[in-house]
Design an enzyme around this catalytic site. Structure first.
Site, PDB file in Angstrom:
ATOM      1  N   LEU A 174      -0.886  -1.443  -4.203  1.00 43.54           N
ATOM      2  CA  LEU A 174      -0.325  -2.426  -5.537  1.00 43.54           C
ATOM      3  C   LEU A 174      -1.107  -3.787  -5.703  1.00 43.54           C
ATOM      4  CD1 LEU A 174       2.053  -1.790  -7.182  1.00 43.54           C
ATOM      5  CD2 LEU A 174       3.308  -3.559  -6.417  1.00 43.54           C
ATOM      6  N   ASP A 177      13.637   9.834  -8.527  1.00 39.10           N
ATOM      7  CA  ASP A 177      13.112   9.387  -7.625  1.00 39.10           C
ATOM      8  C   ASP A 177      13.713   7.924  -7.504  1.00 39.10           C
ATOM      9  OD1 ASP A 177      11.754   9.186  -5.348  1.00 39.10           O
ATOM     10  OD2 ASP A 177      10.636   8.592  -6.565  1.00 39.10           O
ATOM     11  N   ARG A 226       1.132  -0.952  -0.081  1.00 39.65           N
ATOM     12  CA  ARG A 226       0.093   0.018   0.125  1.00 39.65           C
ATOM     13  C   ARG A 226       0.938   0.888  -0.445  1.00 39.65           C
ATOM     14  NH1 ARG A 226      -5.459  -1.789   1.629  1.00 39.65           N
ATOM     15  NH2 ARG A 226      -5.783  -3.838   2.475  1.00 39.65           N
ATOM     16  N   GLY A 227       0.519   1.779  -0.694  1.00 45.06           N
ATOM     17  CA  GLY A 227       1.687   3.225  -1.001  1.00 45.06           C
ATOM     18  C   GLY A 227       0.456   4.621  -1.310  1.00 45.06           C
ATOM     19  N   LYS A 257      -1.160  -1.742 -10.314  1.00 47.01           N
ATOM     20  CA  LYS A 257      -0.815  -0.487  -9.263  1.00 47.01           C
ATOM     21  C   LYS A 257      -2.021   0.085  -9.917  1.00 47.01           C
ATOM     22  CE  LYS A 257       2.944   2.377  -8.984  1.00 47.01           C
ATOM     23  NZ  LYS A 257       3.709   3.274  -8.448  1.00 47.01           N
TER      24      LYS A 257
END
Ligand SMILES: Nc1ncnc2c1ncn2[C@@H]1O[C@H](COP(=O)(O)OP(=O)(O)OP(=O)(O)O)[C@@H](O)[C@H]1O
Length: 434
Positions: free
Chosen positions: A167, A280, A161-162, A181
């Site tokens: 996902l 990133d 979990r973002g 995603k």
């Protein structure tokens, strides 16, 4: 090229039709010019000019009737063969078109609802810049298909979990799984739509063995999904700092991962025009497949524009970038150096021993000024498993990459070529173990 093909396909039936009309006209004309009418006979009877003399009587009438019949047969033949040609060309074209469309969709996927696809994806596909997406070589997944492949996006299928969504593991058929995603807004300062477009756009353009493969995407109402290849060994972060604490990663595997990342970065910096800066790069964005091949993921912030600034986070971002938002390929080289330190020391990029997170760079670099210190601060999971000369060399590369002054940092291509000789041949390097 595509335009030319369509043009030729359309031209062919027109050409056949034109040719037929032309030959038909020619036949009529030649018939007219080769026939004269003899007056004075009870009925005007045509005879061939070449016969010269009149030859009245029944035989002439017979000849005229056969000619008339031949003409009719000829017309029928021309018309039917024209129709046949046009039909065959049309069918071949239709078959080729169907075949191309089928090839584009992912194996085994039956597209269920065309209406959902065409209505909902059109605006987004126009916004996405990539030629592959525009040309339709990246499959557009049906939302219902992804829903059933993830068991209705159930919790049991969640991989992570973002901040931007979840996902999921998705089973498209019995044997293969992919990763989906699902970006559903989440709120906050992150613009989901922009990230989605950026990620799909980049991954549609960038194809490299060390960059995650995009399998497709889906746009359904406010929801955006991106479908990736499954990376069975998760992220480098989870391997190093998760429950196994790096025990699954030998020295050689760590070197392979470092070389893979450097190869992916070299492709972005040296082979993309203009160069792409990932911006990133961190261990959670390095994914490992079943054979521990490393691939760079998460292109939501990637750019070719040198004036864009990211919401700042500590740890992997170079200071010049955090302070004045200067975007160069050297930002990625700095982040690569941080990952190299994580691989050597088994430490997180930013630890939180107190209220202020401490970067692995500020912790390790002073200690690394005396290389005799290195074996003492090494990740316990790999202590004593490598040639010390190799260890010192990798540490020196890492320290160079995290130099505060960007111009002192090496190019990623130099980094790559200094790491390749430390990796055994069977893992993609040039080290021969006797
Ligand atoms: N294709 C994949 N296969 C297997 N696991 C994956 C895959 N992609 C991501 N993961 C796992 O999910 C985690 C989160 O990845 P994701 O890219 O969704 O992060 P995120 O939500 O963008 O967060 P962040 O911005 O912090 O990276 C990864 O660290 C990795 O463990």
């Amino acid at each position: 090229m595509c335009f030319l093909r369509h043009f030729l396909f359309l031209l062919l039936p027109i050409w056949v039709l034109g040719f037929s009309i032309f030959s038909f006209a020619a036949v009529i004309k030649s018939e007219e010019s080769s026939v004269v009418f003899v007056s004075g006979t009870p009925h005007e009877i045509p005879i061939s000019q070449g016969m010269g003399a009149q030859s009245p009587g029944p035989p002439i009438v017979k000849v005229v009737l056969r000619e008339d019949l031949n003409k009719k047969i000829l017309i029928a033949l021309i018309v039917s063969s024209t129709l046949l040609c046009v039909t065959v060309v049309f069918l071949v074209y239709l078959l080729l078109w169907r075949y191309r469309n089928l090839k584009n969709s992912f194996t085994g996927i039956k597209q269920k609802s065309d209406s959902v696809k065409s209505v909902s994806t059109k605006p987004i596909v126009h916004k996405i810049d990539s030629v592959s997406v525009r040309k339709g070589t990246i499959p557009v997944y049906d939302y219902q298909l992804l829903e059933s492949a993830t068991n209705k996006f159930s919790d049991s299928n969640v991989l992570s979990r973002g901040g931007r969504g979840c996902l999921y593991r998705a089973f498209l058929d019995e044997n293969s799984s992919v990763t989906v995603k699902k970006l559903d807004g989440g709120g906050g300062e992150i613009d989901i739509e922009k990230q989605f477009e950026s990620e799909v756009d980049w991954l549609a353009k960038i194809k490299h063995q060390n960059i995650i493969s995009l399998l497709g995407f889906c746009v359904y109402r406010q929801t955006r999904c991106i479908v990736y290849e499954m990376m069975q060994n998760g992220s480098l972060e989870s391997q190093l700092h998760g429950p196994s604490q790096g025990s699954g990663l030998t020295w050689q595997l760590r070197m392979k991962i470092a070389v893979d990342i450097a190869r992916g970065l070299e492709y972005l910096h040296e082979h993309c025009h203009p160069p792409v800066v990932h911006r990133d790069l961190k261990s959670s964005n390095i994914l490992l497949d079943s054979e521990f091949n490393a691939k760079i993921s998460d292109f939501g912030f990637a750019t070719q524009n040198r004036n864009l600034k990211l919401p700042g986070t500590l740890g992997n971002r170079a200071s010049e970038y955090l302070v004045d938002g200067k975007v160069t390929d050297k930002n990625d080289v700095y982040a690569f150096g941080v990952i190299l330190l994580e691989l050597l020391l088994g430490k997180k990029s930013a630890e939180k021993p107190s209220s202020e997170p401490e970067s692995v760079v500020t912790w390790a670099v002073p200690k690394l000024s005396d290389r005799a210190n290195l074996p003492n601060i090494l990740d316990p999971a790999i202590k004593g498993t490598m040639d010390l000369k190799h260890l010192y060399q990798v540490a020196a590369v890492a320290v160079l990459c995290v130099q505060p002054e960007p111009s002192y940092r090496p190019l990623i291509t130099d980094v790559l070529h200094s790491l390749i000789p430390l990796l055994p041949v069977d893992l993609g390097g040039s080290l021969r173990i006797l």
